[in-house]
Write an enzyme that holds these catalytic residues in place. Structure first.
Site, PDB file in Angstrom:
ATOM      1  N   ASP A 160       3.192   7.864  14.925  1.00 13.54           N
ATOM      2  CA  ASP A 160       3.434   7.084  15.954  1.00 13.54           C
ATOM      3  C   ASP A 160       4.778   6.645  15.996  1.00 13.54           C
ATOM      4  OD1 ASP A 160       3.282   5.390  13.599  1.00 13.54           O
ATOM      5  OD2 ASP A 160       1.507   4.173  14.555  1.00 13.54           O
ATOM      6  N   ASP A 196       0.604   5.349   0.761  1.00 15.25           N
ATOM      7  CA  ASP A 196       0.076   6.643   1.344  1.00 15.25           C
ATOM      8  C   ASP A 196       0.723   7.687   0.877  1.00 15.25           C
ATOM      9  OD1 ASP A 196      -1.826   4.749   2.478  1.00 15.25           O
ATOM     10  OD2 ASP A 196      -0.567   4.817   4.445  1.00 15.25           O
ATOM     11  N   ASP A 228       0.959  -1.224  -0.006  1.00 20.15           N
ATOM     12  CA  ASP A 228       0.075  -0.024   0.088  1.00 20.15           C
ATOM     13  C   ASP A 228       0.979   1.204   0.087  1.00 20.15           C
ATOM     14  OD1 ASP A 228      -2.547  -1.263   0.331  1.00 20.15           O
ATOM     15  OD2 ASP A 228      -1.796  -2.111   2.446  1.00 20.15           O
TER      16      ASP A 228
END
Length: 529
Positions: free
Chosen positions: A175, A77, A75
């Site tokens: 994070d 982003d 994926d």
């Protein structure tokens, strides 16, 4: 300036400049070693489109980490300083989603071949103490949250985070350090604020800021820490002690997270190609129980042959780039409940309604309403309901079953049952061949099964008792000529095995009685018995 001049005269070093949001570092391709050929063309198109419109745009997060490790990300982003509305206006198929974090999904392709590039806007760093506070949660305070951009609940969990800011503040909101790097595929520069490249080289998974406070902001980070530890463990990554230590203590915070979100995070844990490694990490970190009820069941049954085979099969398919469905894995995990409930109900019900009721019991006990009883539940139900139908291989039944939309998933489920000895592997092999055969071969296969069923040995028939005048009722009459079946060429009596090779009894043809024959005489061969 005068102070700097005096310090220089006195030989004093300049005081270190503090960077509350991390010091920006730009790393070139010689150091980060990213192969630009691994960048997805559609992600590259999103970055170019945003930059041509005058915005900043970078590939961000786990994709950058994987690229640095030489892996092809599954994926991609993108992060930008464009607002969600501005992003949406630049692409024909783009959709703003989410309330807690508003992001944009830019969609390419259709059907199973479609790909989504997730685009997020740089977020500002805001002290949660200054955020608007609500007493309830997403459901109980829904109307109150509608107009808020930055809100927390009484425990400090962030419910809304939609205040935009510069890139350096966006980085500190992320994070882990290895997920907080930004890559510009056009200039091939990686922007790093929190030593993510250094931690990647040292194989360390480190939380940005105070780990306990970050888990309190978003308890789902607990599950993300487990997932990254499982995914990267094979490459030598370990959780940094200050990141790992608060995990068990923070587990209780998950009780405040919506069940639907926990359900989605559980599926990510099990369907990213590292299901068995994730379960092992849960045990190592002391989190095998208490994160989510259905995940507890998965962990408990992970070592049983059937569930272990399903987990291995899921990891294999992900590794091969094949699609996986949560319905299949969950159907495998809960099959023992369905099977046992089905067997218990069949004492008082017919097979099909007993199976339907057993399935409903399992949905109520194990899944509840978290899936909305929608597609996921419907697919699980079909997989289970098809299992008895694999036993029927004659007539039109096989042709109808193989055309069902969920046939392949149900077949794979049955195949796993055969692999662990729950079914005869011959059945699995037959359906594999049948599903790949043409119509003529399928007809031959069905005829062969029918013939095999006809040839099964049947118990011998009891001798006939004839009522013959002058004999006692319980005394058997001697067999007539017609009763003494002549052996056929194979040496078997034709009354036991029909001439066509089947074991069905031959129908006797009634013939006209010859005139003048008495009923007491022995029957001639052309007379009825």
């Amino acid at each position: 300036m005068i102070k700097k001049f005096i310090n220089r005269l006195l030989g004093k070093s300049a005081p270190e400049i503090k960077h509350p949001f991390g010091k920006r570092a730009e790393i070139g391709p010689q150091e980060h070693g990213i192969n630009p050929n691994l960048v997805d063309e559609r992600a590259l198109n999103v970055v170019r489109t945003l930059k041509q419109a005058g915005f900043e745009a970078y590939i961000v997060g786990g994709a950058v980490r994987d690229l640095m490790l030489g892996l092809a990300p599954k994926d991609f982003d993108v992060a930008t300083n464009a607002t969600p509305e501005q992003v949406k206006g630049l692409f024909r198929r783009a959709f703003i989603i989410g309330r807690r974090f508003r992001i944009v999904h830019v969609v390419y392709g259709r059907g199973r071949e479609h790909e989504v590039i997730e685009v997020s806007t740089f977020r500002a760093y805001l002290d949660n103490v200054a955020a608007e506070q609500v007493a309830g949660n997403e459901k109980t305070s829904k109307s109150e949250l509608a107009g808020m951009k930055h809100a927390v609940d009484s425990s400090g969990r962030v419910l809304r985070d939609n205040v935009w800011g510069p890139q350096e503040e966006d980085a500190v909101r992320r994070d882990f350090t290895i997920n907080a790097m930004y890559y510009d595929p056009e200039t091939q520069i990686v922007v790093d604020y929190h030593h993510g490249i250094k931690d990647s080289k040292n194989r360390v998974i480190r939380m940005i800021g105070d780990a306990q406070a970050r888990y309190r902001e978003d308890p789902v980070r607990i599950i993300r820490a487990i997932r990254f530890a499982a995914k990267l463990n094979g490459l030598g990554f370990k959780l940094e002690p200050k990141t790992a230590t608060p995990l068990v203590k923070s587990k209780a915070l998950l009780l405040e997270v919506p069940q639907s979100r926990l359900f989605d995070e559980m599926l990510k844990l099990l369907q990213t190609g590292h299901a068995l490694a994730s379960i092992e990490q849960l045990k190592v970190l002391g989190l095998a129980h208490g994160i989510y009820p259905l995940l507890d069941v998965v962990v408990e049954r992970a070592e049983t042959p059937f569930v272990q085979s399903a987990l291995l099969d899921t990891d294999r398919r992900v590794g091969e780039g094949k699609p996986v469905a949560p319905s299949f894995l969950l159907a495998c995990v809960l099959w023992a409940d369905v099977r046992d409930g089905w067997a218990a109900r069949m004492k008082n019900q017919h097979s099909h309604p007993a199976l339907q009721d057993a399935i409903e019991d399992v949905f109520n006990a194990r899944i509840g309403d978290v899936s909305g009883r929608g597609k996921l539940a419907g697919d699980m139900r079909e997989i289970w309901l098809m299992q008895p139908r694999f036993e029927k291989r004659v007539g039109s039944a096989p042709f109808g079953l193989v055309e069902q939309p969920r046939f392949r998933a149900a077949f794979d489920f049955m195949r796993l049952r055969a692999e662990i000895g729950e079914l005869d592997v011959v059945l699995s092999d037959w359906w594999e061949a049948f599903s790949l055969a043409n119509d003529d071969l399928r007809n031959d296969m069905v005829d062969e099964v029918k013939l095999e069923q006809q040839q099964r040995v049947r118990p011998p028939r009891a001798p006939r008792v004839h009522s013959v005048p002058g004999r006692a009722a319980n005394e058997a009459a001697p067999p007539s000529t017609a009763d003494q079946a002549a052996p056929d060429r194979s040496g078997l009596a034709t009354d036991s095995v029909s001439g066509d090779g089947s074991d069905a009894p031959r129908k006797r043809r009634r013939r006209r009685r010859s005139p003048g024959r008495g009923t007491g005489d022995a029957a001639a061969p052309d007379q009825p018995v």
